[in-house]
Design a protein around this motif. Structure first.
Motif, mmCIF file in Angstrom:
data_model
loop_
_atom_site.group_PDB
_atom_site.id
_atom_site.type_symbol
_atom_site.label_atom_id
_atom_site.label_comp_id
_atom_site.label_asym_id
_atom_site.label_seq_id
_atom_site.Cartn_x
_atom_site.Cartn_y
_atom_site.Cartn_z
ATOM 1 N N ASP A 174 0.809 -1.229 0.000
ATOM 2 C CA ASP A 174 0.000 0.000 0.000
ATOM 3 C C ASP A 174 0.836 1.271 0.000
ATOM 4 O O ASP A 174 0.290 2.368 0.200
ATOM 5 N N ALA A 175 2.128 1.158 -0.215
ATOM 6 C CA ALA A 175 2.990 2.333 -0.343
ATOM 7 C C ALA A 175 3.686 2.281 -1.704
ATOM 8 O O ALA A 175 3.601 1.291 -2.424
ATOM 9 N N THR A 176 4.360 3.361 -2.050
ATOM 10 C CA THR A 176 5.128 3.418 -3.289
ATOM 11 C C THR A 176 6.482 4.051 -2.995
ATOM 12 O O THR A 176 6.676 4.655 -1.939
ATOM 13 N N GLY A 177 7.391 3.922 -3.945
ATOM 14 C CA GLY A 177 8.681 4.574 -3.797
ATOM 15 C C GLY A 177 9.847 3.603 -3.884
ATOM 16 O O GLY A 177 9.752 2.456 -3.462
ATOM 17 N N HIS A 178 10.941 4.094 -4.445
ATOM 18 C CA HIS A 178 12.127 3.272 -4.657
ATOM 19 C C HIS A 178 12.919 3.077 -3.363
ATOM 20 O O HIS A 178 12.706 3.775 -2.368
ATOM 21 N N LEU A 179 13.824 2.119 -3.381
ATOM 22 C CA LEU A 179 14.723 1.918 -2.255
ATOM 23 C C LEU A 179 15.511 3.190 -1.979
ATOM 24 O O LEU A 179 16.013 3.835 -2.911
ATOM 25 N N ASN A 180 15.632 3.547 -0.706
ATOM 26 C CA ASN A 180 16.502 4.663 -0.374
ATOM 27 C C ASN A 180 17.940 4.160 -0.245
ATOM 28 O O ASN A 180 18.215 2.970 -0.401
ATOM 29 N N GLU A 181 18.852 5.064 0.031
ATOM 30 C CA GLU A 181 20.261 4.678 0.096
ATOM 31 C C GLU A 181 20.496 3.672 1.217
ATOM 32 O O GLU A 181 21.289 2.733 1.070
ATOM 33 N N GLN A 182 19.794 3.848 2.320
ATOM 34 C CA GLN A 182 19.943 2.915 3.425
ATOM 35 C C GLN A 182 19.475 1.519 3.009
ATOM 36 O O GLN A 182 20.074 0.513 3.384
ATOM 37 N N GLY A 183 18.407 1.458 2.208
ATOM 38 C CA GLY A 183 17.913 0.177 1.729
ATOM 39 C C GLY A 183 18.905 -0.495 0.793
ATOM 40 O O GLY A 183 19.080 -1.718 0.826
ATOM 41 N N ARG A 184 19.553 0.299 -0.029
ATOM 42 C CA ARG A 184 20.561 -0.256 -0.937
ATOM 43 C C ARG A 184 21.752 -0.804 -0.153
ATOM 44 O O ARG A 184 22.287 -1.869 -0.479
ATOM 45 N N GLN A 185 22.145 -0.093 0.877
ATOM 46 C CA GLN A 185 23.247 -0.578 1.716
ATOM 47 C C GLN A 185 22.843 -1.853 2.458
ATOM 48 O O GLN A 185 23.662 -2.767 2.636
ATOM 49 N N LEU A 186 21.576 -1.927 2.860
ATOM 50 C CA LEU A 186 21.096 -3.133 3.530
ATOM 51 C C LEU A 186 21.217 -4.344 2.612
ATOM 52 O O LEU A 186 21.686 -5.411 3.030
ATOM 53 N N LEU A 187 20.818 -4.194 1.354
ATOM 54 C CA LEU A 187 20.913 -5.306 0.414
ATOM 55 C C LEU A 187 22.364 -5.740 0.201
ATOM 56 O O LEU A 187 22.654 -6.938 0.110
ATOM 57 N N LYS A 188 23.275 -4.780 0.141
ATOM 58 C CA LYS A 188 24.697 -5.123 -0.012
ATOM 59 C C LYS A 188 25.186 -5.932 1.188
ATOM 60 O O LYS A 188 25.932 -6.904 1.033
ATOM 61 N N GLU A 189 24.779 -5.521 2.382
ATOM 62 C CA GLU A 189 25.211 -6.228 3.584
ATOM 63 C C GLU A 189 24.574 -7.615 3.655
ATOM 64 O O GLU A 189 25.219 -8.586 4.074
ATOM 65 N N MET A 190 23.313 -7.727 3.248
ATOM 66 C CA MET A 190 22.658 -9.035 3.205
ATOM 67 C C MET A 190 23.382 -9.974 2.254
ATOM 68 O O MET A 190 23.603 -11.146 2.557
ATOM 69 N N GLU A 191 23.772 -9.454 1.111
ATOM 70 C CA GLU A 191 24.484 -10.266 0.125
ATOM 71 C C GLU A 191 25.835 -10.717 0.691
ATOM 72 O O GLU A 191 26.225 -11.884 0.543
ATOM 73 N N LYS A 192 26.518 -9.818 1.374
ATOM 74 C CA LYS A 192 27.812 -10.132 1.977
ATOM 75 C C LYS A 192 27.678 -11.251 3.020
ATOM 76 O O LYS A 192 28.526 -12.149 3.111
ATOM 77 N N LEU A 193 26.598 -11.213 3.805
ATOM 78 C CA LEU A 193 26.389 -12.191 4.873
ATOM 79 C C LEU A 193 25.653 -13.439 4.384
ATOM 80 O O LEU A 193 25.436 -14.372 5.165
ATOM 81 N N ASN A 194 25.273 -13.459 3.116
ATOM 82 C CA ASN A 194 24.496 -14.561 2.531
ATOM 83 C C ASN A 194 23.148 -14.734 3.240
ATOM 84 O O ASN A 194 22.703 -15.842 3.519
#
Length: 356
Positions: A174-194
């Motif tokens: 029910d919301a809209t909007g792209h990933l913010n910078e913090q969200g992009r960093q979160l995905l990078k860290e998730m990928e790093k930690l598998n």
């Protein structure tokens, strides 16, 4: 048949609904008789005894705590630190249930294989520990991206960055909007930690951003099909195709408003809307038709995710009735191998690939 459920809000039921999940469902319902603070009081369908009765030996179990800004009317916590503390209380409950002999945390391939051997050793399972994989539904409670590594070391293995409404890392249903910078960093860290990315609840903008940015394992723990029920909470066919290309598994959810079109909250009933387990099979089948096989679907029931008998299939009395699905799938022409894929095989293959 051995069954995996990829989305259960166990700690929310225990900590916020104040349910003792060690009790039979009937006892939990009786304790709630006359209570009306929540719509599903006296109508719960999940407990540890019912999981064992349904041969559900492995679940993905959540932590969940939303941060809400002053202009956000959704229920939640007023600071990220409060939300983090709530998830840590939920983690403490999981640990207490481990000490009580009810559950066991599964966090790597070795533990997964040991648990499967234990659960499938041919002995009665009415006293066996239920395996759980810890997942975070909505990342708001991560005070900083750095908190993710702390959570990983405590056993966290999957994260859905969003839930409902605007989020600190990603916007959700029910919301809209792209990933913010913090969200992009979160995905990078998730990928790093598998850490597994759970695409469930991501709004369309954030979903497509995540698909472009994230190169780790992706699943959708509890999601249905927009073609069958037209709402942004559901996946479009293009989204489903992209998830299939990424090797994802999508868990069919049992919240009635996601299963049948035209559901009106607090007015519709499963009986009047003809919402039964066949409708879940409709959604699973739609994904299988897109994929051309049965390799990308499973169960992610979301049962007792703030709803109970009033808002789930009328032919499901407790979660143990998931064992009705093999017969329903067989009637649709699904083979024994296909049915095993749905009930447990696809989630196991996914985890074995993710946890090499």
């Amino acid at each position: 048949m051995f069954t995996i459920d990829a989305h259960l809000d166990l700690s929310m039921n225990a900590m916020e609904w104040n349910r003792d999940l060690q009790l039979p469902v009937d006892a939990i319902r009786s304790r709630e008789a006359g209570q009306n603070d929540k719509p599903d009081r006296g109508k719960g369908v999940v407990s540890f005894p019912e999981l064992r009765k349904g041969n559900i030996g492995l679940v993905v179990a959540t932590q969940i705590a939303r941060y809400v800004a002053p202009d956000n009317n959704l229920p939640g916590w007023y600071s990220p630190q409060q939300a983090w503390s709530q998830t840590q209380g939920q983690l403490a409950w999981y640990k207490a249930m481990e000490e009580a002999g009810e559950i066991i945390m599964i966090k790597d391939k070795q533990g997964l294989e040991q648990h499967l051997a234990y659960w499938n050793d041919g002995t009665p399972n009415d006293k066996k520990r239920i395996g759980y994989i810890l997942s975070l539904e909505g990342a708001d409670s991560l005070v900083t991206v750095g908190h993710l590594e702390r959570a990983y070391h405590a056993g966290l293995r999957a994260v859905g960055p969003a839930h409902y409404g605007p989020g600190r890392y990603a916007n959700g249903t029910d919301a809209t909007g792209h990933l913010n910078e913090q969200g992009r960093q979160l995905l990078k860290e998730m990928e790093k930690l598998n850490i597994i990315l759970d695409a469930t609840h991501l709004c369309d903008d954030a979903f497509w951003d995540a698909m472009d940015l994230f190169n780790g394992p992706v699943w959708a723990s509890h999601n249905n099909c927009r073609t069958l029920v037209n709402h942004n909470r559901q996946f479009s066919d293009d989204m489903i195709k992209t998830l299939i290309q990424k090797g994802a598994v999508i868990g069919g959810a049992l919240d009635a408003w996601m299963m049948v079109p035209g559901w009106i909250r607090f007015q519709s009933t499963p009986e009047t809307m003809n919402c039964n387990l066949e409708k879940m099979v409709d959604h699973l089948d739609h994904i299988c038709q897109i994929a051309g096989n049965s390799l990308h679907v499973g169960i992610g029931s979301d049962l007792d995710g703030a709803f109970g008998k009033e808002q789930c299939p009328y032919d499901l009395e407790t979660i143990a009735d998931l064992q009705s699905l093999p017969v329903l799938l067989s009637k649709r022409g699904y083979t024994a191998a296909d049915i095993e894929n749905v009930m447990h095989g696809n989630w196991l293959r996914f985890l074995r690939n993710a946890w090499k």
